[in-house]
Motif scaffolding. Sequence first.
Motif, PDB file in Angstrom:
ATOM      1  N   GLY A 103       1.705  -3.635   3.970  1.00 63.36           N
ATOM      2  CA  GLY A 103       0.679  -4.489   3.374  1.00 63.36           C
ATOM      3  C   GLY A 103       0.815  -4.464   1.863  1.00 63.36           C
ATOM      4  O   GLY A 103       1.938  -4.347   1.344  1.00 63.36           O
ATOM      5  N   GLU A 104      -0.272  -4.608   1.183  1.00 58.49           N
ATOM      6  CA  GLU A 104      -0.266  -4.550  -0.289  1.00 58.49           C
ATOM      7  C   GLU A 104      -1.517  -3.796  -0.735  1.00 58.49           C
ATOM      8  O   GLU A 104      -2.636  -4.137  -0.330  1.00 58.49           O
ATOM      9  CB  GLU A 104      -0.235  -5.969  -0.867  1.00 58.49           C
ATOM     10  CG  GLU A 104      -0.424  -6.038  -2.378  1.00 58.49           C
ATOM     11  CD  GLU A 104       0.681  -5.359  -3.168  1.00 58.49           C
ATOM     12  OE1 GLU A 104       0.706  -4.111  -3.205  1.00 58.49           O
ATOM     13  OE2 GLU A 104       1.530  -6.085  -3.747  1.00 58.49           O
ATOM     14  N   ASP A 105      -1.329  -2.751  -1.514  1.00 63.87           N
ATOM     15  CA  ASP A 105      -2.445  -1.892  -1.914  1.00 63.87           C
ATOM     16  C   ASP A 105      -2.801  -2.059  -3.396  1.00 63.87           C
ATOM     17  O   ASP A 105      -3.536  -1.262  -3.956  1.00 63.87           O
ATOM     18  CB  ASP A 105      -2.096  -0.431  -1.637  1.00 63.87           C
ATOM     19  CG  ASP A 105      -0.948   0.051  -2.511  1.00 63.87           C
ATOM     20  OD1 ASP A 105      -0.197  -0.804  -3.035  1.00 63.87           O
ATOM     21  OD2 ASP A 105      -0.807   1.277  -2.679  1.00 63.87           O
ATOM     22  N   GLU A 106      -2.247  -3.085  -3.995  1.00 62.71           N
ATOM     23  CA  GLU A 106      -2.445  -3.268  -5.429  1.00 62.71           C
ATOM     24  C   GLU A 106      -3.931  -3.365  -5.788  1.00 62.71           C
ATOM     25  O   GLU A 106      -4.713  -3.976  -5.060  1.00 62.71           O
ATOM     26  CB  GLU A 106      -1.713  -4.557  -5.835  1.00 62.71           C
ATOM     27  CG  GLU A 106      -1.531  -4.695  -7.299  1.00 62.71           C
ATOM     28  CD  GLU A 106      -0.546  -5.829  -7.607  1.00 62.71           C
ATOM     29  OE1 GLU A 106       0.451  -5.993  -6.876  1.00 62.71           O
ATOM     30  OE2 GLU A 106      -0.784  -6.544  -8.590  1.00 62.71           O
ATOM     31  N   GLN A 142       9.708  -8.250   1.366  1.00 60.24           N
ATOM     32  CA  GLN A 142       8.646  -8.238   0.360  1.00 60.24           C
ATOM     33  C   GLN A 142       7.290  -8.468   1.003  1.00 60.24           C
ATOM     34  O   GLN A 142       7.206  -9.031   2.101  1.00 60.24           O
ATOM     35  CB  GLN A 142       8.919  -9.320  -0.696  1.00 60.24           C
ATOM     36  CG  GLN A 142      10.104  -8.963  -1.586  1.00 60.24           C
ATOM     37  CD  GLN A 142      10.155  -9.799  -2.840  1.00 60.24           C
ATOM     38  OE1 GLN A 142       9.951 -11.000  -2.783  1.00 60.24           O
ATOM     39  NE2 GLN A 142      10.414  -9.160  -3.972  1.00 60.24           N
ATOM     40  N   ASN A 143       6.252  -8.020   0.297  1.00 65.58           N
ATOM     41  CA  ASN A 143       4.888  -8.187   0.806  1.00 65.58           C
ATOM     42  C   ASN A 143       4.176  -9.343   0.109  1.00 65.58           C
ATOM     43  O   ASN A 143       2.982  -9.258  -0.167  1.00 65.58           O
ATOM     44  CB  ASN A 143       4.091  -6.884   0.657  1.00 65.58           C
ATOM     45  CG  ASN A 143       4.077  -6.385  -0.780  1.00 65.58           C
ATOM     46  OD1 ASN A 143       4.652  -7.017  -1.668  1.00 65.58           O
ATOM     47  ND2 ASN A 143       3.429  -5.250  -1.005  1.00 65.58           N
ATOM     48  N   SER A 144       4.907 -10.407  -0.151  1.00 67.82           N
ATOM     49  CA  SER A 144       4.316 -11.600  -0.778  1.00 67.82           C
ATOM     50  C   SER A 144       3.132 -12.070   0.063  1.00 67.82           C
ATOM     51  O   SER A 144       3.235 -12.139   1.285  1.00 67.82           O
ATOM     52  CB  SER A 144       5.350 -12.730  -0.849  1.00 67.82           C
ATOM     53  OG  SER A 144       6.569 -12.233  -1.344  1.00 67.82           O
ATOM     54  N   SER A 210      -2.882  -2.399 -11.090  1.00 66.13           N
ATOM     55  CA  SER A 210      -1.953  -1.266 -10.941  1.00 66.13           C
ATOM     56  C   SER A 210      -1.422  -1.232  -9.509  1.00 66.13           C
ATOM     57  O   SER A 210      -2.085  -1.681  -8.563  1.00 66.13           O
ATOM     58  CB  SER A 210      -2.663   0.048 -11.269  1.00 66.13           C
ATOM     59  OG  SER A 210      -3.706   0.277 -10.356  1.00 66.13           O
ATOM     60  N   ASP A 211      -0.205  -0.720  -9.386  1.00 66.38           N
ATOM     61  CA  ASP A 211       0.409  -0.624  -8.052  1.00 66.38           C
ATOM     62  C   ASP A 211       1.310   0.603  -8.030  1.00 66.38           C
ATOM     63  O   ASP A 211       2.316   0.675  -8.744  1.00 66.38           O
ATOM     64  CB  ASP A 211       1.227  -1.897  -7.774  1.00 66.38           C
ATOM     65  CG  ASP A 211       1.586  -2.021  -6.303  1.00 66.38           C
ATOM     66  OD1 ASP A 211       1.642  -0.978  -5.612  1.00 66.38           O
ATOM     67  OD2 ASP A 211       1.813  -3.155  -5.853  1.00 66.38           O
ATOM     68  N   ASP A 212       0.946   1.581  -7.226  1.00 60.55           N
ATOM     69  CA  ASP A 212       1.675   2.861  -7.201  1.00 60.55           C
ATOM     70  C   ASP A 212       2.861   2.872  -6.244  1.00 60.55           C
ATOM     71  O   ASP A 212       3.737   3.727  -6.329  1.00 60.55           O
ATOM     72  CB  ASP A 212       0.730   3.996  -6.766  1.00 60.55           C
ATOM     73  CG  ASP A 212      -0.364   4.237  -7.796  1.00 60.55           C
ATOM     74  OD1 ASP A 212      -0.115   3.957  -8.985  1.00 60.55           O
ATOM     75  OD2 ASP A 212      -1.452   4.683  -7.388  1.00 60.55           O
ATOM     76  N   GLY A 213       2.866   1.959  -5.311  1.00 60.09           N
ATOM     77  CA  GLY A 213       3.920   1.985  -4.286  1.00 60.09           C
ATOM     78  C   GLY A 213       3.476   1.168  -3.096  1.00 60.09           C
ATOM     79  O   GLY A 213       2.794   0.167  -3.259  1.00 60.09           O
ATOM     80  N   GLU A 214       3.849   1.605  -1.901  1.00 58.84           N
ATOM     81  CA  GLU A 214       3.360   0.887  -0.722  1.00 58.84           C
ATOM     82  C   GLU A 214       3.408   1.778   0.504  1.00 58.84           C
ATOM     83  O   GLU A 214       4.253   2.671   0.615  1.00 58.84           O
ATOM     84  CB  GLU A 214       4.177  -0.386  -0.490  1.00 58.84           C
ATOM     85  CG  GLU A 214       3.460  -1.410   0.354  1.00 58.84           C
ATOM     86  CD  GLU A 214       1.999  -1.558  -0.051  1.00 58.84           C
ATOM     87  OE1 GLU A 214       1.718  -2.025  -1.171  1.00 58.84           O
ATOM     88  OE2 GLU A 214       1.135  -1.186   0.760  1.00 58.84           O
ATOM     89  N   GLU A 215       2.486   1.506   1.407  1.00 57.86           N
ATOM     90  CA  GLU A 215       2.456   2.212   2.688  1.00 57.86           C
ATOM     91  C   GLU A 215       3.329   1.445   3.685  1.00 57.86           C
ATOM     92  O   GLU A 215       3.119   0.249   3.899  1.00 57.86           O
ATOM     93  CB  GLU A 215       1.011   2.282   3.192  1.00 57.86           C
ATOM     94  CG  GLU A 215       0.851   3.152   4.408  1.00 57.86           C
ATOM     95  CD  GLU A 215      -0.614   3.239   4.823  1.00 57.86           C
ATOM     96  OE1 GLU A 215      -1.223   4.296   4.593  1.00 57.86           O
ATOM     97  OE2 GLU A 215      -1.133   2.255   5.372  1.00 57.86           O
TER      98      GLU A 215
HETATM   99 CA   LIG Z   1       1.870  -1.985  -3.464  1.00 58.32          CA
END
Ligand SMILES: [Ca+2]
Length: 244
Positions: A103-106, A142-144, A210-215
């Motif tokens: 997903g996207e955790d931004e 990508q998680n576009s 901010s975006d640290d990474g992704e699950e």
């Molecule tokens: Ca992310």
Amino acid sequence: MFDMAETLERLQNDRQFLATVLLTMFFLAIFPAYFAMGGSGGDGSMSAVADYKVEGELEYIELDNATEYIFDGETLELSFTTEVLDDASSKNIVGVEVSMSYGEDEEANGASCAGPLQGQSAADTISATTTHNSYNGSGDGQNSGGSGAHSVEVIWQNVSLLGTTVSGLSKGEIIDQLDSKGAGEGEYLIEIGVTAEAGNTNSPIACQRSDDGEEVTYSVKLIVLDLDNVTIATELETETGEEA
Ligand SMILES: [Ca+2]
Ligand SMILES: [Ca+2]
């Protein structure tokens, strides 16, 4: 009625009975082998070239599935060995598949992040590499739009023959292209990496993204083709019900 004690006593004392039992056991053992030989080359059918319809189904053995948070710029390394399987040597392992979803955790944080001011997320890139001996493959996703999924498959046998009619090869040559002969046994290395990107806001001073990474949720599967369930037959053989 079958009397075990009586039978054992006869086996000890009656030589003719013993001979009959041994002869019966011998034929029970030898007949399946004899018929198997007849079906697989005794009549030369394995080396005859014709138009063969090849059918079989790929099966999947899951080695692992989990969900891990992977920080920006980091790589999750996974390694597996087919020794964890009871009977790897009896399986025709023709490939490996790693499938991933994410997903996207931004996040947007700040005093004025409400509504349209928070802007939009920027896509992260999830990359994966799969290595088994000299076989390897890689692929990105990508998680576009907030989510995504992709998979990386590495296959070392010619499974594209399945479901097709093959011309110019014998049954033996077709099996040769499908039989991994142990090539699937051993170590597997999987690497999954994340490159995270944070999008822009419409209020850069009062709201930051901010975006640290992704699950990433992943599944690692061996791809197996059971040669006992593969049929290689000409149209004539299919009509008469005979199969390879
Ligand atoms: Ca992310
Ligand atoms: Ca992002």
